[in-house]
Design a protein around this motif. Structure first.
Motif, PDB file in Angstrom:
ATOM      1  N   ILE A 132       7.568   9.260  -1.932  1.00 36.09           N
ATOM      2  CA  ILE A 132       6.854   8.121  -2.525  1.00 36.09           C
ATOM      3  C   ILE A 132       5.608   7.785  -1.720  1.00 36.09           C
ATOM      4  O   ILE A 132       4.512   7.574  -2.275  1.00 36.09           O
ATOM      5  CB  ILE A 132       7.789   6.900  -2.618  1.00 36.09           C
ATOM      6  CG1 ILE A 132       8.904   7.168  -3.639  1.00 36.09           C
ATOM      7  CG2 ILE A 132       7.003   5.652  -3.015  1.00 36.09           C
ATOM      8  CD1 ILE A 132       9.977   6.094  -3.661  1.00 36.09           C
ATOM      9  N   VAL A 133       5.743   7.742  -0.389  1.00 33.43           N
ATOM     10  CA  VAL A 133       4.606   7.394   0.462  1.00 33.43           C
ATOM     11  C   VAL A 133       3.523   8.465   0.367  1.00 33.43           C
ATOM     12  O   VAL A 133       2.315   8.159   0.291  1.00 33.43           O
ATOM     13  CB  VAL A 133       5.068   7.215   1.925  1.00 33.43           C
ATOM     14  CG1 VAL A 133       3.872   7.093   2.869  1.00 33.43           C
ATOM     15  CG2 VAL A 133       5.950   5.983   2.054  1.00 33.43           C
ATOM     16  N   SER A 134       3.911   9.726   0.345  1.00 28.80           N
ATOM     17  CA  SER A 134       2.928  10.816   0.237  1.00 28.80           C
ATOM     18  C   SER A 134       2.194  10.752  -1.094  1.00 28.80           C
ATOM     19  O   SER A 134       0.965  10.951  -1.158  1.00 28.80           O
ATOM     20  CB  SER A 134       3.640  12.165   0.385  1.00 28.80           C
ATOM     21  OG  SER A 134       4.283  12.270   1.636  1.00 28.80           O
ATOM     22  N   LEU A 135       2.944  10.492  -2.161  1.00 25.66           N
ATOM     23  CA  LEU A 135       2.333  10.384  -3.481  1.00 25.66           C
ATOM     24  C   LEU A 135       1.353   9.210  -3.542  1.00 25.66           C
ATOM     25  O   LEU A 135       0.235   9.332  -4.077  1.00 25.66           O
ATOM     26  CB  LEU A 135       3.428  10.220  -4.535  1.00 25.66           C
ATOM     27  CG  LEU A 135       2.977  10.114  -5.998  1.00 25.66           C
ATOM     28  CD1 LEU A 135       2.295  11.403  -6.433  1.00 25.66           C
ATOM     29  CD2 LEU A 135       4.170   9.811  -6.900  1.00 25.66           C
ATOM     30  N   LEU A 136       1.745   8.075  -2.994  1.00 26.57           N
ATOM     31  CA  LEU A 136       0.880   6.898  -2.994  1.00 26.57           C
ATOM     32  C   LEU A 136      -0.370   7.139  -2.154  1.00 26.57           C
ATOM     33  O   LEU A 136      -1.477   6.695  -2.518  1.00 26.57           O
ATOM     34  CB  LEU A 136       1.656   5.690  -2.464  1.00 26.57           C
ATOM     35  CG  LEU A 136       0.880   4.368  -2.390  1.00 26.57           C
ATOM     36  CD1 LEU A 136       0.353   3.972  -3.766  1.00 26.57           C
ATOM     37  CD2 LEU A 136       1.768   3.257  -1.825  1.00 26.57           C
ATOM     38  N   LEU A 172      -0.871   1.633   4.693  1.00 25.97           N
ATOM     39  CA  LEU A 172       0.292   2.444   4.333  1.00 25.97           C
ATOM     40  C   LEU A 172       0.716   3.331   5.498  1.00 25.97           C
ATOM     41  O   LEU A 172       1.914   3.446   5.809  1.00 25.97           O
ATOM     42  CB  LEU A 172      -0.037   3.299   3.108  1.00 25.97           C
ATOM     43  CG  LEU A 172       1.095   4.192   2.606  1.00 25.97           C
ATOM     44  CD1 LEU A 172       2.267   3.356   2.100  1.00 25.97           C
ATOM     45  CD2 LEU A 172       0.594   5.123   1.485  1.00 25.97           C
ATOM     46  N   THR A 173      -0.266   3.938   6.159  1.00 23.54           N
ATOM     47  CA  THR A 173       0.037   4.803   7.305  1.00 23.54           C
ATOM     48  C   THR A 173       0.658   4.013   8.447  1.00 23.54           C
ATOM     49  O   THR A 173       1.582   4.482   9.123  1.00 23.54           O
ATOM     50  CB  THR A 173      -1.248   5.494   7.798  1.00 23.54           C
ATOM     51  OG1 THR A 173      -1.843   6.219   6.712  1.00 23.54           O
ATOM     52  CG2 THR A 173      -0.951   6.451   8.932  1.00 23.54           C
ATOM     53  N   VAL A 194       4.029  -2.256  -0.982  1.00 25.00           N
ATOM     54  CA  VAL A 194       3.527  -3.338  -1.840  1.00 25.00           C
ATOM     55  C   VAL A 194       2.178  -3.845  -1.326  1.00 25.00           C
ATOM     56  O   VAL A 194       1.231  -4.061  -2.111  1.00 25.00           O
ATOM     57  CB  VAL A 194       4.554  -4.485  -1.906  1.00 25.00           C
ATOM     58  CG1 VAL A 194       3.950  -5.706  -2.613  1.00 25.00           C
ATOM     59  CG2 VAL A 194       5.815  -4.026  -2.621  1.00 25.00           C
ATOM     60  N   VAL A 195       2.064  -4.036  -0.009  1.00 24.70           N
ATOM     61  CA  VAL A 195       0.799  -4.510   0.573  1.00 24.70           C
ATOM     62  C   VAL A 195      -0.314  -3.493   0.338  1.00 24.70           C
ATOM     63  O   VAL A 195      -1.455  -3.849  -0.004  1.00 24.70           O
ATOM     64  CB  VAL A 195       0.977  -4.777   2.076  1.00 24.70           C
ATOM     65  CG1 VAL A 195      -0.385  -5.098   2.731  1.00 24.70           C
ATOM     66  CG2 VAL A 195       1.947  -5.937   2.302  1.00 24.70           C
ATOM     67  N   SER A 196       0.002  -2.215   0.481  1.00 29.83           N
ATOM     68  CA  SER A 196      -1.009  -1.169   0.284  1.00 29.83           C
ATOM     69  C   SER A 196      -1.482  -1.134  -1.165  1.00 29.83           C
ATOM     70  O   SER A 196      -2.691  -0.996  -1.428  1.00 29.83           O
ATOM     71  CB  SER A 196      -0.422   0.193   0.668  1.00 29.83           C
ATOM     72  OG  SER A 196      -0.071   0.219   2.027  1.00 29.83           O
ATOM     73  N   ILE A 197      -0.534  -1.250  -2.081  1.00 32.24           N
ATOM     74  CA  ILE A 197      -0.915  -1.266  -3.495  1.00 32.24           C
ATOM     75  C   ILE A 197      -1.772  -2.496  -3.794  1.00 32.24           C
ATOM     76  O   ILE A 197      -2.765  -2.425  -4.539  1.00 32.24           O
ATOM     77  CB  ILE A 197       0.350  -1.243  -4.383  1.00 32.24           C
ATOM     78  CG1 ILE A 197       1.075   0.100  -4.230  1.00 32.24           C
ATOM     79  CG2 ILE A 197      -0.019  -1.465  -5.856  1.00 32.24           C
ATOM     80  CD1 ILE A 197       2.401   0.166  -4.972  1.00 32.24           C
TER      81      ILE A 197
END
Length: 465
Positions: free
Chosen positions: A168-172, A224-225, A445-448
């Motif tokens: 999920i994180v890689s896709l985002l 996100l990172t 959520v914060v990154s989005i």
């Protein structure tokens, strides 16, 4: 003269024997074969009973000024109420005054206590799981599992959650590279951006470049990172701590089995289990279970009642003939006797809650149980009863593996306790580290949110300029 001396000697012996036996009470004792409590030697008139109970009665006799005549119960039963309301077995013989005392592995129940008197217990017992000694070849003792010990710190659900989080994180991350107007390193191909996200997050997972400045210019990607790196550090801390517990458990982990206690029986499907059908043990689990674990065991026993062994000997034989995929539940003392016999291939797990005791039974009008109580108290205080029990329950094996295994089970549980409820040798479950995944979800959520903000804010900013 020789004849006179012969008559005189005979008279003296008769007088001595009469004096010695004067006042002795002879009790009729009903019993049942139950090694090592009662065993039989010889046939017919030469038949003799040996075992713990005959030896115990020999000690009690002089103290009660009594003799005991042992006879095997006619119907070969301990004693239950039949459909007509009459007692069977040894209890029935006492009620019908065919015997004075019942000497066997009799447990005290409310129904029996209303029909006969019971002495104080002469032996404590319980239930035990009889199982095959762990070997490298047994189906339940797979030594090759030690090669996968690096997976043991986490349960399967945690590993799946970690992999899903990585995806999920890689896709985002790839989506952010594609759509964030503040990102300068993104390409026009969303496929290339998403493909780039997977190795970037994997490098962070492996601590390659985790603490170096990020090359991305997007605030959303940096956020996100950042959360991903915090998540990875905490996951690794949990993993390493739990892995240390696994390694500290040593070779015991190689003797892995799904059965370490009665609580494990209904929670697994790899090993089948049974009890003697229509026995007191069967009735306890199916009718009188005292907790949810025993109730669950009883439900399973009802489902497989047609496959129940007819007796204890058949059940133990089935355990020995199995490859570790069958265990048998029976009374503890009989289980100890069988596990202590060659080929010494059995081990035991004792029931920690269900305990019982064996007592003598007497007719309601008899005072024998009172005299037996006095004698038993004396034998216990002098240590004689303990010596007799040790004599007849002595293991014939070179190593008392039963005790070794109980120590192993205790050690297994102690290690889990010492490591804390958080870190267990059977793996950390998702409910223990769920907060880490919540933290990562918050970062997502914060990154989005930042991505959406930057998209709309930067567009408006560019238009205004």
């Amino acid at each position: 003269m020789d004849i006179w001396y012969g008559y005189t000697a005979f008279l003296l012996v008769s007088v001595f024997y009469t004096s010695a036996t004067e006042g002795l009470t002879d009790y009729r004792v009903t019993t049942i074969l139950h090694p090592p409590l009662v065993m039989s030697q010889g046939d017919g008139n030469s038949r003799k009973f040996v075992g713990l109970l005959p030896d115990l009665l020999d000690k009690i006799g002089p103290m009660m000024n009594a003799t005991f005549s042992l006879n095997h119960v006619q119907d070969n039963r301990y004693g239950t109420l039949d459909n007509t309301g009459n007692w069977t077995g040894m209890i029935g013989e006492l009620v019908n005054k065919q015997s004075d005392i019942a000497a066997a592995a009799l447990t005290v129940t409310v129904e029996r206590a209303n029909a006969v008197h019971f002495s104080q217990p002469f032996l404590d017992s319980g239930l035990s799981i009889v199982m095959k000694k762990p070997t490298a070849d047994g189906i339940s003792w797979k030594r090759w599992k030690g090669l996968l010990s690096f997976l043991k710190p986490f349960k399967t659900g945690v590993w799946i959650a970690v992999i899903c989080s990585y995806a999920i994180v890689s896709l985002l991350y790839g989506i952010i590279l594609q759509f964030d107007p503040m990102e300068e390193d993104g390409t026009d191909s969303i496929k290339k951006n998403i493909t780039r996200g997977f190795p970037v997050m994997f490098y962070r997972f492996c601590f390659q470049g985790s603490f170096s400045p990020s090359t991305c210019t997007s605030r959303s990607a940096k956020m996100l990172t950042c959360f991903w790196c915090i998540f990875v550090i905490l996951i690794f801390a949990s993993y390493i701590t739990s892995l240390a517990v696994v390694f500290r458990s040593g070779d015991d982990e190689l003797l892995e089995t799904p059965i370490h206690s009665f609580e494990d029986l209904p929670l697994q499907s790899e090993v089948e289990y049974g009890v003697p059908y229509n026995s007191m043990t069967y009735r306890y689990f199916t009718l009188k279970a005292k907790d949810k674990t025993d109730e669950a065991i009883g439900k399973q026993l009802k489902k497989s009642k047609d496959q129940m062994p007819k007796n204890v000997a058949e059940g133990v034989k089935r355990v020995r003939d199995s490859e570790g995929d069958y265990v048998f539940i029976t009374e503890e003392l009989y289980a100890r006797t069988e596990s202590g016999k060659p080929p010494c291939d059995l081990v035991l797990v004792h029931h920690s809650k269900h305990r019982g005791s064996y007592s003598f039974a007497c007719g309601l009008e008899s005072k024998a149980c009172h005299d037996l109580d006095v004698a038993l108290v004396s034998l216990k205080e002098n240590g004689i009863l303990e010596e007799l029990i040790g004599k007849w329950y002595k293991s014939q094996c070179d190593t008392d593996f039963d005790d070794d295994y109980i120590k192993y089970v205790t050690s297994f549980e102690d290690k889990k306790f010492q490591a804390g409820l958080f870190f267990r040798t059977d793996g950390i479950s998702i409910d223990k580290i769920g907060s880490l995944f919540i933290l990562l979800s918050l970062g997502i959520v914060v990154s989005i949110g930042l991505l959406i903000f930057d998209i709309f804010f930067e567009k408006r900013f560019e238009v205004s300029i």
